[in-house]
Scaffold this motif. Sequence first.
Motif, mmCIF file in Angstrom:
data_model
loop_
_atom_site.group_PDB
_atom_site.id
_atom_site.type_symbol
_atom_site.label_atom_id
_atom_site.label_comp_id
_atom_site.label_asym_id
_atom_site.label_seq_id
_atom_site.Cartn_x
_atom_site.Cartn_y
_atom_site.Cartn_z
ATOM 1 N N HIS A 41 148.247 26.258 68.809
ATOM 2 C CA HIS A 41 147.705 26.414 67.458
ATOM 3 C C HIS A 41 148.806 26.341 66.418
ATOM 4 O O HIS A 41 149.998 26.397 66.740
ATOM 5 C CB HIS A 41 147.015 27.775 67.329
ATOM 6 C CG HIS A 41 145.541 27.680 67.476
ATOM 7 N ND1 HIS A 41 144.719 27.255 66.474
ATOM 8 C CD2 HIS A 41 144.742 27.945 68.528
ATOM 9 C CE1 HIS A 41 143.467 27.269 66.900
ATOM 10 N NE2 HIS A 41 143.461 27.674 68.151
ATOM 11 N N ALA A 42 148.382 26.284 65.155
ATOM 12 C CA ALA A 42 149.339 26.258 64.056
ATOM 13 C C ALA A 42 149.719 27.662 63.596
ATOM 14 O O ALA A 42 150.475 27.818 62.643
ATOM 15 C CB ALA A 42 148.744 25.471 62.894
ATOM 16 N N ASP A 98 138.088 27.033 79.954
ATOM 17 C CA ASP A 98 139.083 26.046 79.537
ATOM 18 C C ASP A 98 138.443 25.046 78.568
ATOM 19 O O ASP A 98 137.262 25.178 78.239
ATOM 20 C CB ASP A 98 139.646 25.329 80.786
ATOM 21 C CG ASP A 98 141.122 25.002 80.636
ATOM 22 O OD1 ASP A 98 141.573 24.789 79.490
ATOM 23 O OD2 ASP A 98 141.821 24.959 81.669
ATOM 24 N N SER A 99 139.192 24.095 78.091
ATOM 25 C CA SER A 99 138.678 23.115 77.131
ATOM 26 C C SER A 99 139.138 21.725 77.538
ATOM 27 O O SER A 99 140.064 21.580 78.328
ATOM 28 C CB SER A 99 139.186 23.432 75.730
ATOM 29 O OG SER A 99 140.596 23.305 75.676
ATOM 30 N N VAL A 100 138.510 20.703 76.970
ATOM 31 C CA VAL A 100 138.889 19.324 77.292
ATOM 32 C C VAL A 100 139.039 18.495 76.013
ATOM 33 O O VAL A 100 138.534 18.852 74.959
ATOM 34 C CB VAL A 100 137.862 18.630 78.229
ATOM 35 C CG1 VAL A 100 137.638 19.439 79.493
ATOM 36 C CG2 VAL A 100 136.544 18.382 77.508
ATOM 37 N N GLY A 101 139.736 17.372 76.160
ATOM 38 C CA GLY A 101 139.933 16.437 75.048
ATOM 39 C C GLY A 101 139.179 15.150 75.277
ATOM 40 O O GLY A 101 138.235 15.099 76.067
ATOM 41 N N PRO A 120 142.693 18.622 73.917
ATOM 42 C CA PRO A 120 141.707 19.691 74.182
ATOM 43 C C PRO A 120 141.852 20.804 73.150
ATOM 44 O O PRO A 120 142.952 21.084 72.688
ATOM 45 C CB PRO A 120 142.089 20.173 75.578
ATOM 46 C CG PRO A 120 143.495 19.703 75.810
ATOM 47 C CD PRO A 120 143.639 18.452 75.017
ATOM 48 N N THR A 121 140.729 21.433 72.785
ATOM 49 C CA THR A 121 140.762 22.564 71.851
ATOM 50 C C THR A 121 141.787 23.578 72.329
ATOM 51 O O THR A 121 141.747 24.018 73.481
ATOM 52 C CB THR A 121 139.383 23.270 71.845
ATOM 53 O OG1 THR A 121 138.365 22.271 71.912
ATOM 54 C CG2 THR A 121 139.203 24.113 70.618
ATOM 55 N N PRO A 122 142.704 23.983 71.484
ATOM 56 C CA PRO A 122 143.713 24.949 71.945
ATOM 57 C C PRO A 122 143.149 26.350 72.189
ATOM 58 O O PRO A 122 143.700 27.100 73.002
ATOM 59 C CB PRO A 122 144.748 24.939 70.811
ATOM 60 C CG PRO A 122 144.077 24.323 69.627
ATOM 61 C CD PRO A 122 142.987 23.456 70.141
ATOM 62 N N SER A 123 142.066 26.709 71.511
ATOM 63 C CA SER A 123 141.485 28.042 71.711
ATOM 64 C C SER A 123 140.755 28.090 73.043
ATOM 65 O O SER A 123 139.726 27.434 73.212
ATOM 66 C CB SER A 123 140.479 28.359 70.603
ATOM 67 O OG SER A 123 141.114 28.397 69.347
#
Lengths: 374, 374, 374, 374
Positions: B104-105, B214-217, B312-315
Amino acid sequence: MNTYGDMFRVTVFGESHGKAVGAVVDGCPANLPLSEEDIQKELNRRRPGQSIFSTPRKEEDKVEILSGIFEGKTTGAPICSIVYNKNMRPKDYSAIKDTPRPGHADLTYRLKYKNYDYRGGGRASGRVTIGHVIGGAIAKKLLSYTYNIKIVGYTIKIGKIEGDFNYYKNPNIFENEKSLERLMESIESNPLRCPSMNEKDMEEYVLKAMKDKDSVGGVVEIVALNVPVGVGNPIFNKLNGELARALMSINAVKGVEIGVGFKAAEMYGSEMNDEMYFDDDKNIRFKTNNCGGILGGISCGTPIVLRIAVKPTPSIGKKQKTINLKTLENTEIEVSGRHDPVIVPRIIPVAEAMVAITLADLMIKGGFIHPCSL
Amino acid sequence: MNTYGDMFRVTVFGESHGKAVGAVVDGCPANLPLSEEDIQKELNRRRPGQSIFSTPRKEEDKVEILSGIFEGKTTGAPICSIVYNKNMRPKDYSAIKDTPRPGHADLTYRLKYKNYDYRGGGRASGRVTIGHVIGGAIAKKLLSYTYNIKIVGYTIKIGKIEGDFNYYKNPNIFENEKSLERLMESIESNPLRCPSMNEKDMEEYVLKAMKDKDSVGGVVEIVALNVPVGVGNPIFNKLNGELARALMSINAVKGVEIGVGFKAAEMYGSEMNDEMYFDDDKNIRFKTNNCGGILGGISCGTPIVLRIAVKPTPSIGKKQKTINLKTLENTEIEVSGRHDPVIVPRIIPVAEAMVAITLADLMIKGGFIHPCSL
Amino acid sequence: MNTYGDMFRVTVFGESHGKAVGAVVDGCPANLPLSEEDIQKELNRRRPGQSIFSTPRKEEDKVEILSGIFEGKTTGAPICSIVYNKNMRPKDYSAIKDTPRPGHADLTYRLKYKNYDYRGGGRASGRVTIGHVIGGAIAKKLLSYTYNIKIVGYTIKIGKIEGDFNYYKNPNIFENEKSLERLMESIESNPLRCPSMNEKDMEEYVLKAMKDKDSVGGVVEIVALNVPVGVGNPIFNKLNGELARALMSINAVKGVEIGVGFKAAEMYGSEMNDEMYFDDDKNIRFKTNNCGGILGGISCGTPIVLRIAVKPTPSIGKKQKTINLKTLENTEIEVSGRHDPVIVPRIIPVAEAMVAITLADLMIKGGFIHPCSL
Amino acid sequence: MNTYGDMFRVTVFGESHGKAVGAVVDGCPANLPLSEEDIQKELNRRRPGQSIFSTPRKEEDKVEILSGIFEGKTTGAPICSIVYNKNMRPKDYSAIKDTPRPGHADLTYRLKYKNYDYRGGGRASGRVTIGHVIGGAIAKKLLSYTYNIKIVGYTIKIGKIEGDFNYYKNPNIFENEKSLERLMESIESNPLRCPSMNEKDMEEYVLKAMKDKDSVGGVVEIVALNVPVGVGNPIFNKLNGELARALMSINAVKGVEIGVGFKAAEMYGSEMNDEMYFDDDKNIRFKTNNCGGILGGISCGTPIVLRIAVKPTPSIGKKQKTINLKTLENTEIEVSGRHDPVIVPRIIPVAEAMVAITLADLMIKGGFIHPCSL
């Protein structure tokens, strides 16, 4: 337009077969030691005739600084530098006057401006990147002088041949001043500017294409080291956005990646995210650098890693179909002029220059480098 | 900064958990019919809660135009549009106050500005792209009204699953108004905005990642149709450069390709170059569109084809290592807030918006659209 | 910075005693016929040594165009023009190295940049306006070619001697091509560029000051004719605001008026307002032109009337008090270098140039002149 | 366009009879304490209905900050502030729909944009300066917080009545914090914002004009104190040039002077030049301040002194000749709407705002104020 940057501004001018090419660099703070040698060094890396892979056009590319320097230092005034063209052969290009070369800007320039200096591609020629390199040389000096920033570009792929060296395979080489120096020597020591073990295979690949009167492309990686935390803006002038635009300013670039780039699309969040930790001195560290040195558009302190896709040189001796804009008939063309069968190695100093200019501009705007005087 | 464009200018503002988010659009010529519905339609495509794959934050995202419209038409004055935030839960985010989320930023904002509105990521939240979409909606209307330009984005890859539809596989679908319309319906009819036959496989891929917290891109392709010849500038404000920067303005984008993109590096010049011919009506045509609609930085009349790599979403709910900036100790975080397991489908309207804004700006600057009044 | 304009952009460079001075003009549309003569003509009007009232520095000021022209016409590419300096006497200026001249920029440059090329005032010298005049010459050609716009400047006051000619006394002279031509000849035919009957009194006034080793100032009026309705922006980039900034870019200018200027403060609304009427052909006309051609920041079709206050040349032979920055002691200075006792006549071509550049830029931005090709 | 400034940027929006007016301020560094009160205070000085000399339109002008503030401080994110319009009477203005008011922008807007929101002058109304004042309030806070800069404006002339107070008559009053405070109180304590002894004569002058259904103009002086040495650029973005443009951004301003202004034209060099000396502490001092705080475009440390000529309010009840754009016939108009018989006092906070915005922008660009965080 022909100006890049807001506070560190490079304005380029000149045509392939005009009197001169050059650049005005405005916004370089006063008191930076600067000489013609600083610029010449970088121009020599871009100059034609360095190897069998580059155009045989004979140009010394000798730079002359006309303004902005006093007693060996910048004064804050604009620095105009010019390179007079020497080896012009306008005749070579009369064939393309009415028959735009496929893959070239001949057609679009002509349709947009309706007065196209077609000689050697005129303003669309790779020769105009002399201005980019002049600007980049001054930017590099400024970045090196103020933050010891280093910008290193090298070939990682030629045609279908992938090199065995890149940042993600050998991140540690960039952490050590000595190994970095060796890397840079290795890059400059071969005609493709590729520090991979299989560089010879690449050379053969190009030679084969040359025999077929064809050309090849490749991929270049550029790493910027020692960029401090905080460079770049959060929304529209993100560091990655500005760098992508800068690199896309080079003809032949068809893609830009930051960090792991397109590979990110295949990763899970838990793989992609770079975990943080404090080292023993309580410095913030990252376990990995998948982000390529930029988070939320802002540099995070790790090396900035970029890759560009370079298309094959559009000028080829092979017969291609095209049109004749005068007769309005379909025709064919064999581009016989002087051209590089692979532009990848000569694009590297240009790509480094664009990265340097972008960083210099953002670092002045971001308060990292004083805009008036060092 | 927070303004995009020179002559068609979008200035965005607002934070995830502030009072409102919005945009001021300046430079839209007078006499364009424009209503809140034109903007609302696009905001609805970006709005959370459209499927199981998006954050459950409940927001109507109802837009209100405050200025710049008179009797249903633009007047040339700046158009300020705002969306009041409703479903704020600042408490949700107190956990991240001192522990920056990996990927994240949070960290870079904090170090750059030293006063970070961390609630929901504040200014770094995806929610601020409401401003981008407002600007894009107006730009789209302008482009459609003046040149019938259409901008179509869709998913072509989720994680490691490549879709079977993309521009280069089916260029003809974009040449026919009817088939294009069917394509657009197909895109909007599934939660991943993917018109491929194997879209269900992608959904399962995401669901599996969700189970693992988890998340994906993925990869998004954007095609712009009916852009006239001559848009973009030859040296530094190349159409491709401006588009790359625009797309990199979207958090999560790690790579941009134009035309065949990185594949160009593998091609021979004779393969890559798009040959030209006159058709029976003496119109200039190209046999292929490897260049993706841009030659020498200038549009050449073929469809503009772009692809972006979305990370992928970082959160993620999965446990990750991070640091505590207050205690200066290493720690762990499980991001429990509301977030999208895959941001790809909701990024599409934002990417289209950025392409539209860039085209509108360049077309006004290039003399294609009158800057004051239609 | 050293660039003026957004779409018609002039970047100037060079120092009084450097190698060369010049300008890069970017954004001039293609297909404007342009030669070195077009520029030389204007440079000759600015050149030193035209009369006893100007510096005896001997400079031919011969311009060389390096780029941007093909077959006698502009191509849309940047036009770099340079003038090599010839008659440099750096020694003349060693006296001012540490003793800033009162009324000069010596001190402020030095404090701002900390590396000041003091030779002849370096970058602060009036000599750098060669760049302005180059830009102006191209802008004038463009404005004349596209809209028959004429920009005429002349002296209306020298010291305390008011001339008997100005726009408000003789508005009709500007309405007739013949009388305008005679006016312009009359302006160029005397050393003070003053078309008033009492011009000789002014000359005597200056001669008297010269005897006292002193200098004088004056007022210049500039009129722009044939500017179409609609140029300029309503809020921040008002035509009057841009023109005021442009004219204030000339060293020595201490005030700018538009229309009746400061006299407006003394008028009643009923006197000041320019009443409108339709003439027999239903064209919109104004009974008066108190507004000076601009209403609400936008040109209204009447002549644009501007006046600038020019301060006396700060370089004077008379003894003045100043400081020594090296010894940190108070001292005195008699500026012995070559300088104009009255800069007013040589400022006129520079002022005209700045008006022309501003109009060219605003007219391209406003859609009056096509940005790419005529 | 509707944005002012490059790094401290104010984007204004809204119409006289639209929903709201406001501004987005971008580029204000983080960590500046800022509240709605800071802005409201300045808006109250501009608000209508403060005296018999201002329009009776009833507006509270209550400001609401929508973004950019967190825990009482700026975050570096854009600050959007809006004021909803309350007392709209669109009907009042139907008379001017087709009959442009003399001296107004009605005609030029209409011809330029071809869709003119004529209600209350729409975008050309003085009401839009609420945006300017919002931007100025934030700029003033920033300048005061970082450099204790004070910007003071006051009336020095109304119609033909010259006040007995101005900077050059009483420079010492500005050197002392106490006397300055008393001056500012004196300015705010009378309806014409004039600290002269003969202010009552001015009031009578205006009352007389009101009886005649006429209006009057005047001259405002603005002094900026504590501006450090080095602000402004040497060539094109001179401090005086930028300030002149900023002040000309205010409708009704017909002239701008810096320092002694037009009086400089009448002075000899030996009178005009401000001699320098070292004071006992070896600080650089000037004996006079004829230059008005700026030498060669760069601030020199003395107070910055500006004057603007304000024309009489164009809206008057007196009968005037004009045209009917619908019937194409000559006609007459008596402007019956709500308007100020003298706009001078209400222009003062707007002029101060423009000076503040310009200084803030130049000081960030010049490295005096950090662009990201205080």
